[in-house]
Write an enzyme that holds these catalytic residues in place. Structure first.
Site, PDB file in Angstrom:
ATOM      1  N   TYR A  57       7.534  -3.439   4.238  1.00 26.20           N
ATOM      2  CA  TYR A  57       7.036  -4.187   3.069  1.00 26.20           C
ATOM      3  C   TYR A  57       7.883  -5.429   2.803  1.00 26.20           C
ATOM      4  O   TYR A  57       7.371  -6.459   2.354  1.00 26.20           O
ATOM      5  CB  TYR A  57       6.945  -3.256   1.844  1.00 26.20           C
ATOM      6  CG  TYR A  57       5.913  -2.165   2.076  1.00 26.20           C
ATOM      7  CD1 TYR A  57       6.299  -0.873   2.451  1.00 26.20           C
ATOM      8  CD2 TYR A  57       4.556  -2.453   2.030  1.00 26.20           C
ATOM      9  CE1 TYR A  57       5.349   0.100   2.729  1.00 26.20           C
ATOM     10  CE2 TYR A  57       3.599  -1.480   2.316  1.00 26.20           C
ATOM     11  CZ  TYR A  57       4.002  -0.211   2.669  1.00 26.20           C
ATOM     12  OH  TYR A  57       3.064   0.748   2.960  1.00 26.20           O
ATOM     13  N   ASN A  93      -6.581  -4.038  -2.517  1.00 25.88           N
ATOM     14  CA  ASN A  93      -5.581  -4.936  -1.929  1.00 25.88           C
ATOM     15  C   ASN A  93      -4.306  -4.956  -2.756  1.00 25.88           C
ATOM     16  O   ASN A  93      -4.353  -4.886  -3.988  1.00 25.88           O
ATOM     17  CB  ASN A  93      -6.145  -6.357  -1.805  1.00 25.88           C
ATOM     18  CG  ASN A  93      -7.379  -6.390  -0.907  1.00 25.88           C
ATOM     19  OD1 ASN A  93      -7.585  -5.482  -0.092  1.00 25.88           O
ATOM     20  ND2 ASN A  93      -8.215  -7.397  -1.077  1.00 25.88           N
ATOM     21  N   ASP A  95      -2.230  -7.540  -2.297  1.00 23.04           N
ATOM     22  CA  ASP A  95      -1.884  -8.954  -2.496  1.00 23.04           C
ATOM     23  C   ASP A  95      -2.299  -9.376  -3.905  1.00 23.04           C
ATOM     24  O   ASP A  95      -2.999  -8.628  -4.602  1.00 23.04           O
ATOM     25  CB  ASP A  95      -2.565  -9.828  -1.410  1.00 23.04           C
ATOM     26  CG  ASP A  95      -4.091  -9.823  -1.500  1.00 23.04           C
ATOM     27  OD1 ASP A  95      -4.757  -9.564  -0.483  1.00 23.04           O
ATOM     28  OD2 ASP A  95      -4.630 -10.067  -2.611  1.00 23.04           O
ATOM     29  N   HIS A 110      -4.538   0.523  -5.481  1.00 21.96           N
ATOM     30  CA  HIS A 110      -3.558   0.901  -4.454  1.00 21.96           C
ATOM     31  C   HIS A 110      -2.202   0.271  -4.717  1.00 21.96           C
ATOM     32  O   HIS A 110      -1.326   0.306  -3.853  1.00 21.96           O
ATOM     33  CB  HIS A 110      -4.061   0.500  -3.050  1.00 21.96           C
ATOM     34  CG  HIS A 110      -5.204   1.345  -2.583  1.00 21.96           C
ATOM     35  ND1 HIS A 110      -5.920   1.068  -1.450  1.00 21.96           N
ATOM     36  CD2 HIS A 110      -5.786   2.448  -3.119  1.00 21.96           C
ATOM     37  CE1 HIS A 110      -6.881   1.966  -1.296  1.00 21.96           C
ATOM     38  NE2 HIS A 110      -6.828   2.815  -2.293  1.00 21.96           N
ATOM     39  N   CYS A 137      18.109   1.375  -9.619  1.00 21.39           N
ATOM     40  CA  CYS A 137      17.109   1.096 -10.664  1.00 21.39           C
ATOM     41  C   CYS A 137      17.792   0.445 -11.867  1.00 21.39           C
ATOM     42  O   CYS A 137      18.813   0.937 -12.360  1.00 21.39           O
ATOM     43  CB  CYS A 137      16.445   2.408 -11.099  1.00 21.39           C
ATOM     44  SG  CYS A 137      15.325   2.210 -12.519  1.00 21.39           S
ATOM     45  N   GLY A 177     -15.770  -6.721   1.555  1.00 21.31           N
ATOM     46  CA  GLY A 177     -14.686  -6.708   2.539  1.00 21.31           C
ATOM     47  C   GLY A 177     -13.912  -5.414   2.633  1.00 21.31           C
ATOM     48  O   GLY A 177     -12.687  -5.433   2.778  1.00 21.31           O
ATOM     49  N   THR A 178     -14.641  -4.290   2.557  1.00 24.07           N
ATOM     50  CA  THR A 178     -13.963  -3.019   2.778  1.00 24.07           C
ATOM     51  C   THR A 178     -14.768  -2.176   3.758  1.00 24.07           C
ATOM     52  O   THR A 178     -15.996  -2.186   3.746  1.00 24.07           O
ATOM     53  CB  THR A 178     -13.731  -2.242   1.464  1.00 24.07           C
ATOM     54  OG1 THR A 178     -13.044  -1.010   1.754  1.00 24.07           O
ATOM     55  CG2 THR A 178     -15.020  -1.947   0.714  1.00 24.07           C
ATOM     56  N   SER A 179     -14.025  -1.460   4.612  1.00 20.04           N
ATOM     57  CA  SER A 179     -14.702  -0.685   5.670  1.00 20.04           C
ATOM     58  C   SER A 179     -15.316   0.603   5.121  1.00 20.04           C
ATOM     59  O   SER A 179     -16.062   1.283   5.813  1.00 20.04           O
ATOM     60  CB  SER A 179     -13.692  -0.344   6.774  1.00 20.04           C
ATOM     61  OG  SER A 179     -12.571   0.325   6.199  1.00 20.04           O
TER      62      SER A 179
END
Ligand code: APR
Length: 238
Positions: A57, A93, A95, A110, A137, A177-179
């Site tokens: 990530y 997404n 992003d 997500h 933290c 745009g998702t499978s």
């Protein structure tokens, strides 16, 4: 399309960000063809080798930070500005291109690449920086419990109470745009349909749950979604 819609839900996946230059997951050169999900997107992987997961990530953040929204993201802003309905974006997404395009009411089921969560105290904070198991933290002071605030396989989705309410009250459901292979998101169209929504799928090709949609609009979302939005807004009764 002559129906005047009141509540619109737009589900998006990696495909809406493809024309912004971001990788999808399951295409030939997709992320899951370069990395095993079991190594970077499960809680077991994070416990087994946290710094390998952090690195995955950490490498993704600069690219997503620099990415710019494309015409598909911007079409959603146009729709939200011009069409008199409650319009929500439920995105898989991580992003932030929906936000960069000015989209409102965005639900990241997500999670988000620019957020971290402390597994000890639950504190969530924003950062585009790089992290490792040495980080502490800022709230509880515990070390090695910070994780990208991204929902790993096996974890519960975020915002699901809100999303469930939106799906049960929507009269137009767009999937862009998702499978349609990862549940529960892949099952959202069924809930919307059950509660009377018109359902449209925007993709480059037929997907796994394409039979659940009333209509399919094939082609790059950067072209098909703006065209669809133009048609919808042109029909708004003055
Ligand atoms: N326009 C429209 N659709 C596109 C475009 C485009 N320009 N480019 C690709 N697509 C479509 C592909 O045909 C594919 O159906 O986008 C879809 C991307 O599918 P995936 O790579 O499986 O991504 P996604 O559906 O978002 O994955 C869902 O799986 O691994 C998890 O958490 C991850 O959120 C992700 C979830």
């Amino acid at each position: 399309m002559t129906r005047q819609y009141k509540n619109i839900v737009i589900l998006t996946g990696a495909g809406i960000s493809a024309e912004s230059g971001l990788s999808t997951f399951r295409s030939e050169d997709g992320l899951w063809n370069k990395h095993r999900v079991e190594d970077v997107a499960t809680i077991e992987a994070f416990i087994r080798n946290p710094d390998y997961v952090h690195e995955f990530y950490n490498e993704m953040r600069p690219e997503l930070f620099a990415a710019q929204p494309n015409a598909a993201h911007k079409a959603i802003t146009t729709l939200q500005e011009k069409y008199p309905a409650q319009i929500s974006v439920v995105t898989q997404n991580v992003d932030t291109l929906h936000e960069k395009a000015g989209n409102k009411n965005v639900y990241h089921i997500h999670g988000q690449i620019n957020q971290m969560v402390c597994l000890n105290c639950g504190h969530v904070f924003e950062s585009w920086g790089a992290f490792s198991s040495e980080d502490t933290c800022e709230k509880c002071g515990v070390t090695a419990m910070l994780k990208p605030n991204i929902v790993f396989f096996g974890e519960d989705l975020l915002c699901m109470n809100d999303v469930d309410r939106l799906l049960r009250s929507c009269d137009l459901f767009l999937s862009v745009g998702t499978s349609g292979v990862v549940y529960p998101a892949a099952g959202f169209v069924q809930i919307a349909k059950m509660f009377g929504a018109d359902t449209y799928e925007f993709n480059m090709e037929k997907t796994s749950n394409n039979m659940m949609f009333d209509a399919h609009i094939y082609g790059p979302a950067g072209t098909t979604l703006p065209t669809f939005v133009d048609k919808l807004t042109a029909e708004v009764k003055q």
